[in-house]
Design a protein around this motif. Structure first.
Motif, PDB file in Angstrom:
ATOM      1  N   ASP A 173     117.924  68.840 -24.641  1.00 51.70           N
ATOM      2  CA  ASP A 173     116.842  68.841 -25.931  1.00 51.70           C
ATOM      3  C   ASP A 173     116.247  67.766 -26.028  1.00 51.70           C
ATOM      4  N   GLU A 174     115.509  67.441 -27.167  1.00 48.21           N
ATOM      5  CA  GLU A 174     115.094  66.067 -27.629  1.00 48.21           C
ATOM      6  C   GLU A 174     116.118  64.996 -27.308  1.00 48.21           C
ATOM      7  N   ARG A 175     117.295  64.840 -27.750  1.00 47.99           N
ATOM      8  CA  ARG A 175     117.838  63.766 -27.748  1.00 47.99           C
ATOM      9  C   ARG A 175     118.820  63.513 -26.283  1.00 47.99           C
ATOM     10  N   GLY A 176     118.838  64.519 -25.696  1.00 44.07           N
ATOM     11  CA  GLY A 176     119.613  64.398 -24.363  1.00 44.07           C
ATOM     12  C   GLY A 176     119.007  63.584 -23.403  1.00 44.07           C
ATOM     13  N   GLU A 177     119.927  63.309 -22.381  1.00 45.66           N
ATOM     14  CA  GLU A 177     119.385  62.394 -21.278  1.00 45.66           C
ATOM     15  C   GLU A 177     118.628  62.884 -20.341  1.00 45.66           C
ATOM     16  N   ARG A 178     117.985  62.324 -19.353  1.00 46.39           N
ATOM     17  CA  ARG A 178     117.222  62.820 -18.206  1.00 46.39           C
ATOM     18  C   ARG A 178     118.425  62.747 -17.493  1.00 46.39           C
ATOM     19  N   ILE A 179     118.932  64.146 -16.601  1.00 50.75           N
ATOM     20  CA  ILE A 179     119.971  64.141 -15.463  1.00 50.75           C
ATOM     21  C   ILE A 179     119.486  64.500 -14.345  1.00 50.75           C
ATOM     22  N   PRO A 180     119.635  63.789 -13.253  1.00 53.77           N
ATOM     23  CA  PRO A 180     119.313  64.221 -12.032  1.00 53.77           C
ATOM     24  C   PRO A 180     120.223  65.029 -11.422  1.00 53.77           C
ATOM     25  N   LEU A 181     120.013  66.087 -10.845  1.00 50.92           N
ATOM     26  CA  LEU A 181     120.888  67.286 -10.028  1.00 50.92           C
ATOM     27  C   LEU A 181     120.243  67.548  -8.806  1.00 50.92           C
ATOM     28  N   THR A 182     121.147  67.719  -7.880  1.00 50.75           N
ATOM     29  CA  THR A 182     120.638  68.054  -6.553  1.00 50.75           C
ATOM     30  C   THR A 182     120.600  69.838  -6.787  1.00 50.75           C
ATOM     31  N   ILE A 183     119.625  70.250  -6.203  1.00 46.78           N
ATOM     32  CA  ILE A 183     119.246  71.919  -6.153  1.00 46.78           C
ATOM     33  C   ILE A 183     120.499  72.500  -5.172  1.00 46.78           C
ATOM     34  N   CYS A 184     120.991  73.601  -5.721  1.00 46.69           N
ATOM     35  CA  CYS A 184     122.090  74.379  -5.013  1.00 46.69           C
ATOM     36  C   CYS A 184     121.603  75.247  -4.348  1.00 46.69           C
ATOM     37  N   ASP A 185     120.611  76.049  -4.946  1.00 46.66           N
ATOM     38  CA  ASP A 185     119.958  77.146  -4.476  1.00 46.66           C
ATOM     39  C   ASP A 185     118.775  77.524  -5.023  1.00 46.66           C
ATOM     40  N   PHE A 186     118.100  78.341  -4.537  1.00 51.83           N
ATOM     41  CA  PHE A 186     116.717  78.904  -5.334  1.00 51.83           C
ATOM     42  C   PHE A 186     116.146  80.203  -4.775  1.00 51.83           C
ATOM     43  N   ASP A 187     115.561  80.832  -5.501  1.00 50.39           N
ATOM     44  CA  ASP A 187     115.219  82.345  -5.454  1.00 50.39           C
ATOM     45  C   ASP A 187     113.420  82.243  -5.876  1.00 50.39           C
ATOM     46  N   ARG A 188     112.604  82.230  -4.752  1.00 41.42           N
ATOM     47  CA  ARG A 188     111.268  82.149  -4.978  1.00 41.42           C
ATOM     48  C   ARG A 188     110.652  83.089  -5.603  1.00 41.42           C
ATOM     49  N   GLN A 189     111.148  84.601  -5.292  1.00 39.77           N
ATOM     50  CA  GLN A 189     110.651  85.485  -5.813  1.00 39.77           C
ATOM     51  C   GLN A 189     110.980  85.731  -7.416  1.00 39.77           C
ATOM     52  N   ASN A 216     111.667  53.160 -25.331  1.00 38.60           N
ATOM     53  CA  ASN A 216     110.552  53.678 -26.090  1.00 38.60           C
ATOM     54  C   ASN A 216     110.668  55.309 -25.736  1.00 38.60           C
ATOM     55  N   LEU A 217     110.987  55.794 -24.686  1.00 37.44           N
ATOM     56  CA  LEU A 217     110.630  57.221 -24.348  1.00 37.44           C
ATOM     57  C   LEU A 217     111.912  58.119 -24.576  1.00 37.44           C
ATOM     58  N   MET A 218     113.361  57.482 -24.161  1.00 37.26           N
ATOM     59  CA  MET A 218     114.434  57.753 -24.156  1.00 37.26           C
ATOM     60  C   MET A 218     115.132  57.586 -25.645  1.00 37.26           C
ATOM     61  N   LYS A 219     114.321  56.700 -26.300  1.00 39.89           N
ATOM     62  CA  LYS A 219     115.148  56.176 -27.816  1.00 39.89           C
ATOM     63  C   LYS A 219     116.256  55.660 -27.620  1.00 39.89           C
ATOM     64  N   ALA A 220     116.783  54.997 -26.634  1.00 41.84           N
ATOM     65  CA  ALA A 220     118.201  54.435 -26.649  1.00 41.84           C
ATOM     66  C   ALA A 220     118.581  53.574 -27.606  1.00 41.84           C
ATOM     67  N   PHE A 221     117.508  52.865 -28.446  1.00 37.62           N
ATOM     68  CA  PHE A 221     117.885  52.109 -29.490  1.00 37.62           C
ATOM     69  C   PHE A 221     118.356  52.683 -30.608  1.00 37.62           C
ATOM     70  N   ARG A 222     118.176  54.012 -30.479  1.00 37.05           N
ATOM     71  CA  ARG A 222     118.978  55.059 -31.567  1.00 37.05           C
ATOM     72  C   ARG A 222     120.183  55.591 -31.298  1.00 37.05           C
ATOM     73  N   GLU A 223     121.015  55.466 -32.227  1.00 35.81           N
ATOM     74  CA  GLU A 223     122.395  55.997 -32.085  1.00 35.81           C
ATOM     75  C   GLU A 223     122.537  57.515 -31.912  1.00 35.81           C
ATOM     76  N   ASP A 224     121.565  58.153 -32.537  1.00 35.53           N
ATOM     77  CA  ASP A 224     121.728  59.700 -32.369  1.00 35.53           C
ATOM     78  C   ASP A 224     120.933  60.137 -31.075  1.00 35.53           C
ATOM     79  N   TYR A 225     120.645  59.261 -29.882  1.00 34.16           N
ATOM     80  CA  TYR A 225     120.193  59.864 -28.457  1.00 34.16           C
ATOM     81  C   TYR A 225     121.016  59.401 -27.571  1.00 34.16           C
TER      82      TYR A 225
END
Lengths: 293, 461
Positions: free
Chosen positions: A39-55, B263-272
């Motif tokens: 969501d808005e506050r989450g980190e960007r998490i890199p994950l390897t692809i395990c499987d895929f279904d093109r259809q 800036n993008l990930m807003k790491a300076f904010r506690e709630d991110y």
């Protein structure tokens, strides 16, 4: 938004999800990875692809709880969505791009450790789809942490399972199985693909160097954007600095500086630990845990 | 009122602002703006316009400000620029419009940048919305990247009636405006988001999380998805490092990473969730605007900050205003100094940086005097974090996956300056992907020219 069509707990702290992501499903290949953001506050998490279904336009991911964002991801159910699901990133495995006749002449040994079983699966599946029987070693700490066993059995030539504590399959490390296959059973391999914890890949490579077996590893270092922009994922390969996201994630394991990679994995341990504690203990956490400054 | 001097602009106190991420400069109020506008001589042969890469009709909008008709002023600017609140804040006016101002010969030039910003902020506060095209042409154009080049190109094409989709690799649109330039210089919620929303109101669609060259290629966009032309504004690319010992130690970051986390990930904010290893003693290597942004971000995250630059103050590539602000806030400059090694402890963390004193020799190909090492002058700065801000090299993702797209020796995409045409028919490019790292306004100029080129190309089809 990217809808979750299936969410399964595979083992303690390990989850599999099928996510609707048509653009990724259409173009992804074994060896590549995605970045997800809950969501808005989450980190960007890199994950390897395990499987895929093109259809169906779906991509399967497997992740383990390691920080605040993955902990929140584990709570997602079928019907929930990720805010972001971007990819494919990185380069496909070499064999995808090589001449199929050449690939078919080689004898492959895949070595998977822990959650690393997930990215090994689509590679072995690709082999099976192209008529290649590959041997596969899967290692886990204990029986309960073994994942994708039946799926792997379906696509592998020979499957060897080993657990650190001997609770299932053989007892011991994956390296012991490699040595047994090559030295005692006189199996011959032309190439080894090892994916798992950095420490496992390091020891596999030390052994395969000794055995003269070329080895490919898949690196999953700290990343932010995953497109080459930040350089957080840099590692030393031979005498060159490479970015795992655009130059990898797969590299010649005999050239990777694993010790440096392990040190670099520690960079955000404390900060991630802090975010995790905020999540589990909220405002009541005021230090004293050893993680807080 | 002294007509030779600019009306001063109100700013946050340096001591206070060094500890927060609020915007440094408050901008003019109506009264101040009208007073400053009265200093403009409204030259017939307006030299300032020649200094503006997007040719805003400067005397005309300033006249409207003086008259108090701010909506009319906004309309004048909107004819030429889709991002006035951004440009009013981050353009190097001193070398562009204001550098040409006749007022500047005897006294200080008219504060054109601050007036542009005032008009843009006034428009936002008063709900001014740009007008969409009346008639649609029924032609699809794809724009790669939602930074200043892409947004400008998309906005101009939408105004002409094209169906424009921007593809953005990150989860947020804005490119460098979002991930690179910090909050205290360019507020994200109020300024950047509003200007992006305004571009969308012109009819532009933005699809995030799409990496052109990976998720879908330019060839696929044109052959399978029905786009008749493509503009590539994918930005600068991969950060450079020095290649000195210790550079992969924990605590060494590219400025791109440090700024993106904040800036993008807003790491300076506690709630991110995203972490940032802020550092207690930080050395920033480099002297450009990005280096100043990284230094001032580190300062706000609580660090003592040194800027290490191998030439002298006169050669610092950053804007004078940024250097001035950095100094006011307490950033320390180690000039004529170049890193030779980063020192680490046994766990791989940075403990210091050995640097060498330099002196200036003969001018090099850039026209600046070449720094020459002084033997035996090495000393160590005790730091726990090093931020490398040395520029970027192009990202090969697009050029390597697009048939017939020519790149130059430096791997930048080759494109005509006046219309963005590349070696591939129907494919246009501009901004940092073509020139290498430059400024927001030059990227906007390239976006504008690209839109013109695409319009000519599709009109003739």
């Amino acid at each position: 938004m990217y809808k979750i069509l299936k969410a399964v707990k595979l083992a303690e702290k390990i989850f599999l999800m099928d996510v609707k992501a048509p653009r990724v499903a259409r173009s992804c290949q074994p060896g590549e990875f995605v970045i997800v953001k809950i969501d808005e506050r989450g980190e960007r998490i890199p994950l390897t692809i395990c499987d895929f279904d093109r259809q169906e336009g779906t991509v399967s991911i497997v992740f383990q709880i390691v920080g605040a964002s993955t902990k929140r991801m584990a709570d997602l159910k079928e019907g929930d969505s990720f805010q972001d699901f971007v990819g494919p990133l990185g380069n496909p495995s070499d064999f995808v791009k090589e001449d199929l006749e050449q690939v078919k002449k080689r004898r492959y040994l895949f070595v998977a450790g822990g959650v690393g079983t997930a990215p090994v699966y689509p590679q072995v599946k690709w082999m099976r789809e192209h008529g290649i029987e590959a041997d596969v070693i899967v290692g886990a700490k204990t029986k309960d942490l073994l994942i994708l066993e039946s799926e792997m059995k379906e696509v592998a030539g020979n499957l060897y399972i080993t657990t650190d504590d001997g609770s299932y399959g053989r007892k011991g490390m994956v390296t012991e199985v490699i040595r047994d296959l090559v030295e005692n059973q006189k199996k011959q391999y032309d190439i080894c693909v090892a994916i798992g914890p950095v420490i496992m890949m390091k020891f596999v490579c030390l052994l395969t160097k000794e055995l003269g077996l070329p080895t490919i590893v898949s690196m999953n270092p700290v990343m932010v954007d995953g497109t080459g922009m930040c350089g957080a994922c840099r590692l030393t390969v031979g005498d060159q600095v490479k970015f795992a996201c655009v130059d990898g994630p797969e590299f010649d394991g005999h050239l990777v500086d694993f010790d440096e990679a392990m040190k670099r994995q520690q960079i955000y341990k404390t900060e991630e630990g802090r975010a995790m504690l905020r999540l589990t203990e909220g405002d009541t956490h005021h230090g004293g845990c050893g993680l807080c400054g | 009122m002294d007509m030779l001097k600019k009306i001063p602009v109100r700013e946050q106190e340096p001591k206070v602002r060094a500890a927060n991420f609020e915007e440094v400069c408050y901008g003019y109020n109506e009264e101040e703006a009208r007073a400053e506008a009265s200093r403009c001589l409204k030259c017939k042969n307006a030299r300032c316009m020649g200094g503006c890469p997007v040719s805003i009709h400067i005397p005309e909008f300033i006249k409207k400000v003086e008259e108090g008709d701010f909506e009319a002023a906004a309309n004048v600017i909107a004819e030429a620029s889709a991002l006035p609140a951004v440009c009013g804040r981050v353009c190097p006016q001193e070398t562009q419009c204001e550098g040409q101002c006749i007022r500047g010969i005897k006294g200080e030039p008219v504060s054109i940048g601050k007036l542009e910003r005032f008009v843009a902020d006034w428009s936002r506060e008063h709900g001014f919305v740009p007008k969409a095209a009346k008639e649609k042409l029924g032609k699809k154009v794809a724009v790669v990247g939602s930074g200043p080049a892409g947004l400008t190109c998309a906005g101009d094409l939408a105004k002409l009636g094209y169906d424009v989709t921007i593809f953005e690799a990150l989860h947020e649109p804005g490119g460098v405006l979002t991930y690179g330039i910090p909050e205290f210089r360019l507020p994200k919620e109020t300024v950047v988001r509003t200007e992006i929303e305004n571009v969308k109101k012109l009819g532009v669609t933005i699809e995030t999380d799409v990496i052109i060259g990976k998720s879908v290629t330019i060839d696929e966009l044109m052959e399978e998805e029905g786009y008749e032309a493509v503009f590539i504004g994918s930005g600068a690319g991969l950060p450079k490092f020095m290649g000195i010992p210790g550079e992969n130690a924990n605590g060494v970051f590219s400025a791109n990473e440090y700024l993106t986390r904040s800036n993008l990930m807003k790491a300076f904010r506690e709630d991110y969730d995203t972490p940032i290893a802020a550092g207690k003693k930080v050395a920033v290597v480099g002297g450009g605007n990005v280096a100043m942004d990284a230094a001032r971000t580190a300062l706000r995250l609580g660090a003592t900050v040194y800027v290490v630059y191998r030439r002298s103050e006169a050669e610092l590539p950053a804007r004078v205003e940024e250097i001035h602000h950095a100094k006011e806030e307490g950033v320390e400059f180690h000039l004529l100094t170049n890193p030779v090694e980063i020192l680490t402890d046994d766990k791989g963390w940075v403990t210091g940086m050995t640097v060498r004193k330099m002196e200036l020799g003969e001018p090099d190909e850039s026209g600046r005097r070449r720094p020459v090492e002084i033997p035996g002058s090495d000393y160590t700065i005790e730091v726990d974090t090093v931020i490398m801000s040395l520029g970027t090299s192009p990202n090969p993702l697009i050029s390597s996956t697009t048939k017939g797209l020519e790149v130059n020796r430096r791997k930048c995409i080759v494109a005509e300056a006046n219309n963005g045409q590349t070696s591939r028919p129907g494919v246009f490019a501009g901004g940092d992907a073509v020139t290498g790292a430059a400024t927001v306004i030059l990227a906007m100029e390239a976006g504008k020219n690209g839109a013109k080129g695409i319009h000519e190309y599709l009109s003739g089809k």
